[in-house]
Design an enzyme around this catalytic site. Structure first.
Site, mmCIF file in Angstrom:
data_model
loop_
_atom_site.group_PDB
_atom_site.id
_atom_site.type_symbol
_atom_site.label_atom_id
_atom_site.label_comp_id
_atom_site.label_asym_id
_atom_site.label_seq_id
_atom_site.Cartn_x
_atom_site.Cartn_y
_atom_site.Cartn_z
ATOM 1 C CE LYS A 129 -19.363 18.283 11.511
ATOM 2 N NZ LYS A 129 -18.069 18.718 10.957
ATOM 3 C CB SER B 155 -0.979 -0.047 1.180
ATOM 4 O OG SER B 155 -2.149 0.664 0.867
#
Length: 303
Positions: free
Chosen positions: A173, A121
């Site tokens: 949110k 990664s």
């Protein structure tokens, strides 16, 4: 009279002991100063060398490390950089920042990469700054991808009769959140963000593997891991081996003597004095909790 003479003798003996103590202390201070000065002279840069940077564990942003790399880029005595990687990755921003810092070094001098146990990664991302990438046969690499780990525990807490009520400016949110159902809009937008950063990751690999076309990179960039042998077969690395092969490549391609001394990149850490002492004596420093905020470019079987 005899008592006065005896007291005088005792006082002189005390004075001699005090003087002896301070003489010994003074000599000890001089000895320590000499040892420290000699060590500094021994460690002072002298002559050409190959810089070595070991990147291990989780990769995060580190401005001190990046500053040290900038010094290597401008150090005329550093003829090359040998980058050793043993990392499952880390945060996307951490990997990207280190990749850019390594690119600045590669613009000035050769950078050769050696992958150890794991270079996956973000660990693979930073390898793409190198001019030549070497893996061991059993190295775990690849895992080209981006992840945003989240979990939902709403149903579990419902069984316990526990509910969460967040008062916020908009339903999107702080969503996704473990304490509420993931909204379809939040999932879709998060996926858009993941896809955009995946394209950035693929761009980095595409640039670092000039002999591969982008379509081939996209096929390989599906999150799979590869052994060092598989990575070589798929064009993700340039060769198999370790430091010896890296030094041989530097000599063959850039004429950098294989006998040239190596020197670790000096990264100053802002540690308290007691932590430095513990490290020098081989003792561990107080543990810190691992926190990875933000999007991850990380390989781990548990994720």
């Amino acid at each position: 009279m005899a008592d006065d003479v005896a007291e005088g003798l005792i006082e002189r003996q005390r004075l001699r002991r005090r003087l002896m103590f301070w003489r010994v202390a003074f000599v000890a201070v001089l000895a320590v100063a000499g040892i420290v000065g000699f060590a500094q002279i021994e460690q002072a840069p002298s002559g050409d060398y190959v810089a070595v940077l070991d990147i291990g564990g989780v990769i995060e942003t580190d401005r001190t490390r990046d500053d040290a790399l900038d010094q290597i880029a401008t150090d005329n005595q550093a003829k090359a950089l040998l980058l050793r990687i043993n990392s499952p990755g880390g945060t996307f921003v951490g990997g990207e920042a280190l990749y850019v810092a390594l690119q600045r070094v590669a613009a000035e001098k050769p950078v050769v990469v050696v992958m150890d146990d794991v270079a996956a990664s973000a660990g693979y991302m930073i390898a793409m700054a190198g001019d030549h990438v070497i893996a061991h046969r059993g190295t775990i690499t690849g895992s080209i991808g981006v992840i945003f780990p989240t979990v939902e525990v709403v149903d579990f807490f419902d069984t316990l009769g526990i509910t969460f009520d967040n008062i916020k400016s908009d339903p999107l949110k702080a969503n996704p959140s473990p304490f509420e159902d993931t909204l379809p809009e939040a999932r879709a937008w998060t996926q858009v963000m993941i896809d955009e950063l995946q394209n950035v990751f693929v761009d980095i690999v595409d640039e670092g593997r000039p002999d591969m076309d982008r379509a081939a990179v996209e096929v390989l960039a599906d999150g799979r891991i590869y052994s060092g042998v598989q990575a070589l077969e798929n064009g993700l690395v340039d060769g198999l081996g370790g430091d010896r092969e890296a030094r041989a490549w530097l000599f063959a391609e850039h004429g950098i003597d294989e006998g040239l001394p190596v020197r670790s990149v000096d990264i100053e850490e802002d540690l308290p004095w007691y932590a430095t002492v513990l490290r020098e004596t081989g003792k561990s420093v107080l543990p810190e909790p691992l926190t990875l905020d933000g999007l991850l470019a990380l390989w781990h079987p548990d994720l």
